[in-house]
Design a protein around this motif. Structure first.
Motif, PDB file in Angstrom:
ATOM      1  N   GLY A  20      44.468  32.419  36.304  1.00 34.42           N
ATOM      2  CA  GLY A  20      43.142  32.184  36.872  1.00 34.42           C
ATOM      3  C   GLY A  20      42.997  32.845  38.232  1.00 34.42           C
ATOM      4  O   GLY A  20      41.919  32.862  38.792  1.00 34.42           O
TER       5      GLY A  20
ATOM      6  N   GLU B 196      30.685  32.536  43.854  1.00 33.46           N
ATOM      7  CA  GLU B 196      31.983  32.528  43.169  1.00 33.46           C
ATOM      8  C   GLU B 196      33.107  32.343  44.196  1.00 33.46           C
ATOM      9  O   GLU B 196      34.033  31.572  43.985  1.00 33.46           O
ATOM     10  CB  GLU B 196      32.159  33.851  42.411  1.00 33.46           C
TER      11      GLU B 196
ATOM     12  N   TRP C 247      39.498  26.694  32.598  1.00 34.09           N
ATOM     13  CA  TRP C 247      39.617  25.767  33.744  1.00 34.09           C
ATOM     14  C   TRP C 247      38.281  25.582  34.428  1.00 34.09           C
ATOM     15  O   TRP C 247      38.040  24.538  35.032  1.00 34.09           O
ATOM     16  CB  TRP C 247      40.765  26.101  34.671  1.00 34.09           C
ATOM     17  N   ASP C 248      37.375  26.565  34.288  1.00 33.48           N
ATOM     18  CA  ASP C 248      36.008  26.348  34.792  1.00 33.48           C
ATOM     19  C   ASP C 248      35.397  25.124  34.119  1.00 33.48           C
ATOM     20  O   ASP C 248      34.714  24.319  34.771  1.00 33.48           O
ATOM     21  CB  ASP C 248      35.110  27.551  34.484  1.00 33.48           C
TER      22      ASP C 248
ATOM     23  N   TYR D 165      38.595  40.011  45.353  1.00 32.55           N
ATOM     24  CA  TYR D 165      39.084  39.122  44.329  1.00 32.55           C
ATOM     25  C   TYR D 165      40.528  38.614  44.457  1.00 32.55           C
ATOM     26  O   TYR D 165      41.474  39.358  44.189  1.00 32.55           O
ATOM     27  CB  TYR D 165      38.968  39.979  43.071  1.00 32.55           C
ATOM     28  N   TRP D 166      40.713  37.378  44.817  1.00 29.94           N
ATOM     29  CA  TRP D 166      42.004  36.681  44.883  1.00 29.94           C
ATOM     30  C   TRP D 166      42.996  37.285  45.872  1.00 29.94           C
ATOM     31  O   TRP D 166      44.173  36.922  45.871  1.00 29.94           O
ATOM     32  CB  TRP D 166      42.665  36.561  43.492  1.00 29.94           C
TER      33      TRP D 166
ATOM     34  N   GLN E  52      44.907  29.410  30.378  1.00 30.42           N
ATOM     35  CA  GLN E  52      44.554  29.296  31.804  1.00 30.42           C
ATOM     36  C   GLN E  52      45.117  27.982  32.349  1.00 30.42           C
ATOM     37  O   GLN E  52      45.563  27.124  31.566  1.00 30.42           O
ATOM     38  CB  GLN E  52      43.030  29.331  31.986  1.00 30.42           C
TER      39      GLN E  52
ATOM     40  N   PRO F  48      30.225  30.040  33.612  1.00 30.92           N
ATOM     41  CA  PRO F  48      30.557  30.076  35.051  1.00 30.92           C
ATOM     42  C   PRO F  48      29.378  30.624  35.855  1.00 30.92           C
ATOM     43  O   PRO F  48      28.991  30.059  36.880  1.00 30.92           O
ATOM     44  CB  PRO F  48      31.773  30.992  35.100  1.00 30.92           C
TER      45      PRO F  48
ATOM     46  N   PHE G 195      27.028  29.719  40.925  1.00 31.08           N
ATOM     47  CA  PHE G 195      28.306  29.570  40.243  1.00 31.08           C
ATOM     48  C   PHE G 195      28.611  28.114  39.920  1.00 31.08           C
ATOM     49  O   PHE G 195      28.606  27.249  40.785  1.00 31.08           O
ATOM     50  CB  PHE G 195      29.428  30.169  41.099  1.00 31.08           C
TER      51      PHE G 195
ATOM     52  N   TYR H 149      29.947  36.319  33.627  1.00 34.39           N
ATOM     53  CA  TYR H 149      30.843  35.520  32.774  1.00 34.39           C
ATOM     54  C   TYR H 149      30.030  34.771  31.709  1.00 34.39           C
ATOM     55  O   TYR H 149      29.722  33.582  31.870  1.00 34.39           O
ATOM     56  CB  TYR H 149      31.620  34.511  33.624  1.00 34.39           C
TER      57      TYR H 149
ATOM     58  N   TRP I 208      34.705  29.330  29.958  1.00 31.59           N
ATOM     59  CA  TRP I 208      36.044  29.555  30.499  1.00 31.59           C
ATOM     60  C   TRP I 208      36.778  28.230  30.594  1.00 31.59           C
ATOM     61  O   TRP I 208      36.178  27.191  30.884  1.00 31.59           O
ATOM     62  CB  TRP I 208      35.965  30.210  31.877  1.00 31.59           C
TER      63      TRP I 208
ATOM     64  N   ASP J  43      43.427  36.077  39.097  1.00 28.41           N
ATOM     65  CA  ASP J  43      43.672  37.301  38.351  1.00 28.41           C
ATOM     66  C   ASP J  43      44.302  38.445  39.147  1.00 28.41           C
ATOM     67  O   ASP J  43      45.217  39.084  38.696  1.00 28.41           O
ATOM     68  CB  ASP J  43      42.351  37.805  37.768  1.00 28.41           C
TER      69      ASP J  43
ATOM     70  N   TRP K 208      31.350  26.150  38.921  1.00 27.51           N
ATOM     71  CA  TRP K 208      32.389  25.253  39.445  1.00 27.51           C
ATOM     72  C   TRP K 208      32.237  25.033  40.934  1.00 27.51           C
ATOM     73  O   TRP K 208      32.656  23.986  41.455  1.00 27.51           O
ATOM     74  CB  TRP K 208      33.784  25.635  39.010  1.00 27.51           C
TER      75      TRP K 208
HETATM   76  C1  GLC Z   1      37.561  35.025  37.056  1.00 27.56           C
HETATM   77  C2  GLC Z   1      38.562  34.140  37.779  1.00 27.56           C
HETATM   78  C3  GLC Z   1      39.008  33.028  36.857  1.00 27.56           C
HETATM   79  C4  GLC Z   1      37.803  32.276  36.348  1.00 27.56           C
HETATM   80  C5  GLC Z   1      36.741  33.208  35.754  1.00 27.56           C
HETATM   81  C6  GLC Z   1      35.427  32.509  35.488  1.00 27.56           C
HETATM   82  O1  GLC Z   1      38.136  35.671  35.970  1.00 27.56           O
HETATM   83  O2  GLC Z   1      39.655  34.881  38.241  1.00 27.56           O
HETATM   84  O3  GLC Z   1      39.856  32.140  37.513  1.00 27.56           O
HETATM   85  O4  GLC Z   1      38.167  31.328  35.414  1.00 27.56           O
HETATM   86  O5  GLC Z   1      36.459  34.252  36.647  1.00 27.56           O
HETATM   87  O6  GLC Z   1      34.965  31.869  36.644  1.00 27.56           O
END
Ligand code: GLC
Length: 432
Positions: free
Chosen positions: A175, A401, A37-38, A357-358, A112, A26, A416, A31, A35, A177, A418
């Motif tokens: 995802g 991100e 879903w990334d 974050y989120w 995820q 990512p 980043f 990271y 990952w 978090d 994605w």
């Molecule tokens: C964080 C995000 C998660 C993502 C990861 C890598 O943990 O919350 O959704 O997959 O980073 O980008």
């Protein structure tokens, strides 16, 4: 301010820089592994300039899929949130923390959002003719059985009573978090008593990351899975955290529709029917997650039965999921409230935080999924507005991100993957 072409060059360079030979980080440092879903979203970016490499991202990801013999043998088809192809000491919890040492390819013990079937369908659609189509069909012949095993794992292990609504057992599985939607169910989770050392604060300022009390509970839940031997029945019955996350449910719903389509393309008619049967069940069951207050779908704590009545962007993936109510007017309302596009938590919600974050920031891949879903349902103008916001943010701030929805600042990790992929797949192409 970057030009269109400059930005596409930077996006491709970002993916190349984060490439570790078959899988894409990512971002380096924060990271340092693959990952789940990334990988799916990032493959779309590769697809815009290197189809072989794009499909390979999935081969590498699925090399960590658990089989019928792995770790107690009850999680055939499980696909982890993190696959640790190589060790790194810049991240906690790393490969030695999950109790999965017996695996050939080590992984974490949570999953995820299963975006992959949808991403593969979009990749197939970008390969309309000739050798690209041959490659797509050849890769799908290998990958579709793995996707089926994975979707069956979700339905079997995370919805054993066949309610139509899968459960997740760790906020990191969503995802999203640190979403405020998880604040209430996390109160039932004890803080871990064991020492551990976070690494995220070496990379990103504490004001943008979750607090210690949150991490104490993440570690407790991670250790819980190991303590029950990864037995899904025990996790489903005993885990102190069990939530119907509307994000996972929506993404799985879309992915199962797309998987049914991919099965049909390959002539696999019985599995296609099986997936559509699941889709129909969820289509009815999701009505229970409607919030009159926020005019959108929300998550639910399955232990108390209470709706987690928090307006997050996960609950706006309704058009993407194909649910009966598409939430378009709610999306349009959100767009009037913040100048830089759709935040992860609605701005009018009391626990909204623009930079943490989120709890407020914008993630571009969510906005892409939402916009594509809305366009599919006939809301082309609304989808274009979301895309235009994203274009401005990326052209000014580059590939971060996440982004502050009030100032447009790029936050969290830089370079980043994605986010770069979102540009290449969704914003850069002309004529969309
Ligand atoms: C964080 C995000 C998660 C993502 C990861 C890598 O943990 O919350 O959704 O997959 O980073 O980008």
């Amino acid at each position: 301010m970057y030009s269109r072409e400059q930005l596409a060059d930077i996006a491709r360079a970002t993916l190349r820089k984060n490439d570790r030979g078959g899988y894409t980080l990512p971002t380096a440092g924060l990271y340092p592994f693959q990952w789940n879903w990334d990988a799916g979203i990032t493959a779309l970016g590769w697809m815009s300039f290197d189809a072989t490499r794009a499909w390979h991202e999935f081969d590498t990801l699925f090399s960590g899929q658990w089989g019928a013999e792995d770790l107690g043998g009850k999680n055939d088809g499980f696909l982890a949130q993190i696959t640790f192809h190589k060790d790194s000491d810049s991240y906690f919890p790393g490969s030695d923390q999950w109790g999965t040492e017996a695996l050939e390819v080590r992984t974490s013990s949570i999953s995820q959002p299963p975006v992959h079937a949808t991403m593969m369908r979009w990749m197939l659609e970008r390969s309309a003719t000739g050798p690209a189509q041959d490659l797509a069909l050849e890769r799908l012949a290998v990958l579709v059985p793995k996707l089926l095993a994975h979707h069956r794992w979700w339905y079997r292990c995370r919805d054993p009573q066949q309610t139509g609504l899968v459960v997740n057992v760790h906020p990191w599985e969503t995802g999203m978090d640190n979403s405020p939607a998880w604040d209430a169910p996390l109160r039932a989770v004890p803080a871990t008593a064991r020492p551990y050392e976070r690494k995220d604060l070496d990379h990103v300022d504490a004001s943008m990351r979750p607090p210690k009390a949150f991490y104490d509970r993440m570690v407790y839940l991670m250790d819980f899975n190991r303590s029950v031997g990864f037995d899904p029945a025990r996790m489903y019955a005993e885990c102190p955290y069990r939530v119907n996350d509307i994000g996972i449910i929506s993404i799985l719903q879309r992915a199962s529709r797309d998987l049914a389509h991919l099965c049909s393309v390959l002539g696999l008619n019985a599995p296609a029917q099986e997936m559509l049967m699941r889709v129909n069940r969820t289509q009815l069951a999701v009505q229970a997650l409607w919030s009159d207050r926020w005019q959108q779908y929300v998550s639910r704590d399955t232990q108390t039965g209470a709706l987690l009545d928090v307006p997050t962007s996960a609950g706006l993936l309704a058009a993407y999921a194909g649910f009966d109510r598409d939430c378009a007017s709610t999306v349009a309302q959100w767009l009037t409230e913040t100048p830089y596009g759709l935040p992860s938590t609605r701005m009018t919600f009391p626990r909204f935080e623009a930079r943490r974050y989120w709890r407020g920031p914008i993630w571009q891949h969510i906005n892409m999924l939402m916009a594509v879903g809305l366009a599919d349902r006939g809301h082309a103008e609304l989808a274009q507005r979301i895309r235009q916001h994203s274009r401005v943010l990326l052209e000014v701030a580059g590939f971060h991100e996440y982004y502050d929805p009030l100032t447009g600042d790029g936050l969290g990790g830089a370079e980043f993957s994605w986010t770069a992929a979102t540009y290449l797949h969704w914003i850069y192409p002309e004529g969309q």
